[in-house]
Design a protein around this motif. Structure first.
Motif, PDB file in Angstrom:
ATOM      1  N   ARG A  98       0.960  13.025  -9.043  1.00  0.00           N
ATOM      2  CA  ARG A  98       0.186  14.193  -8.615  1.00  0.00           C
ATOM      3  C   ARG A  98       1.090  15.360  -8.249  1.00  0.00           C
ATOM      4  N   THR A 156       0.826  -1.203   0.000  1.00  0.00           N
ATOM      5  CA  THR A 156       0.000   0.000   0.000  1.00  0.00           C
ATOM      6  C   THR A 156       0.859   1.250   0.000  1.00  0.00           C
ATOM      7  N   PHE A 157       1.922   1.260   0.799  1.00  0.00           N
ATOM      8  CA  PHE A 157       2.817   2.409   0.848  1.00  0.00           C
ATOM      9  C   PHE A 157       3.487   2.629  -0.513  1.00  0.00           C
ATOM     10  N   ASP A 205       0.917   4.064  -2.933  1.00  0.00           N
ATOM     11  CA  ASP A 205       0.614   5.462  -2.619  1.00  0.00           C
ATOM     12  C   ASP A 205       1.738   6.388  -3.069  1.00  0.00           C
ATOM     13  N   ARG A 206       2.975   5.999  -2.811  1.00  0.00           N
ATOM     14  CA  ARG A 206       4.106   6.838  -3.262  1.00  0.00           C
ATOM     15  C   ARG A 206       4.159   6.930  -4.778  1.00  0.00           C
ATOM     16  N   TYR A 207       3.860   5.844  -5.441  1.00  0.00           N
ATOM     17  CA  TYR A 207       3.856   5.841  -6.905  1.00  0.00           C
ATOM     18  C   TYR A 207       2.783   6.799  -7.429  1.00  0.00           C
ATOM     19  N   ASN A 208       1.603   6.728  -6.872  1.00  0.00           N
ATOM     20  CA  ASN A 208       0.522   7.621  -7.309  1.00  0.00           C
ATOM     21  C   ASN A 208       0.835   9.081  -6.989  1.00  0.00           C
ATOM     22  N   GLN A 209       1.427   9.351  -5.829  1.00  0.00           N
ATOM     23  CA  GLN A 209       1.763  10.732  -5.466  1.00  0.00           C
ATOM     24  C   GLN A 209       2.859  11.302  -6.357  1.00  0.00           C
TER      25      GLN A 209
END
Length: 102
Positions: free
Chosen positions: A81, A70-71, A74-78
């Motif tokens: 962005r 999950t971490f 999330d870092r990949y998606n951020q």
């Protein structure tokens, strides 16, 4: 108008030209090239592949716990962005270098 001064071919030169033209008709390398076309790319791709049988693995995420996965997601998606900014991207090569000055 200028005329070209063409010297006649010597018998040895004429024989060499005829032999070269005759040998080009016997040369046939295209099937050899066609049979091996792409081998270098396929070989290098296989050398760079860690696990060539990875697509056939029925359980690809063995050993990754939920929190770490999950971490990582999330870092990949951020990263899309809020991409990291590089403030020095446009000043490469600009500055107080003294190469070539006395």
């Amino acid at each position: 108008m200028k005329h070209l001064n063409l010297t006649p071919l010597t018998p040895l030169t004429a024989l060499a030209v005829i032999a070269a033209l005759g040998l080009t008709g016997c040369m046939n390398t295209s099937p050899v090239w066609d049979a091996n076309f792409g081998d270098a790319v396929r070989t290098v791709r296989m050398m760079q592949t860690l696990n060539p049988n990875a697509p056939y693995n029925p359980d690809p995420v063995t050993g990754v716990d939920g929190r770490a996965a999950t971490f990582a997601m999330d870092r990949y998606n951020q990263s899309f962005r809020n991409p990291p900014t590089d403030t020095s991207a446009y000043v490469i090569g600009v500055g107080g270098g003294s190469v070539g000055s006395p």
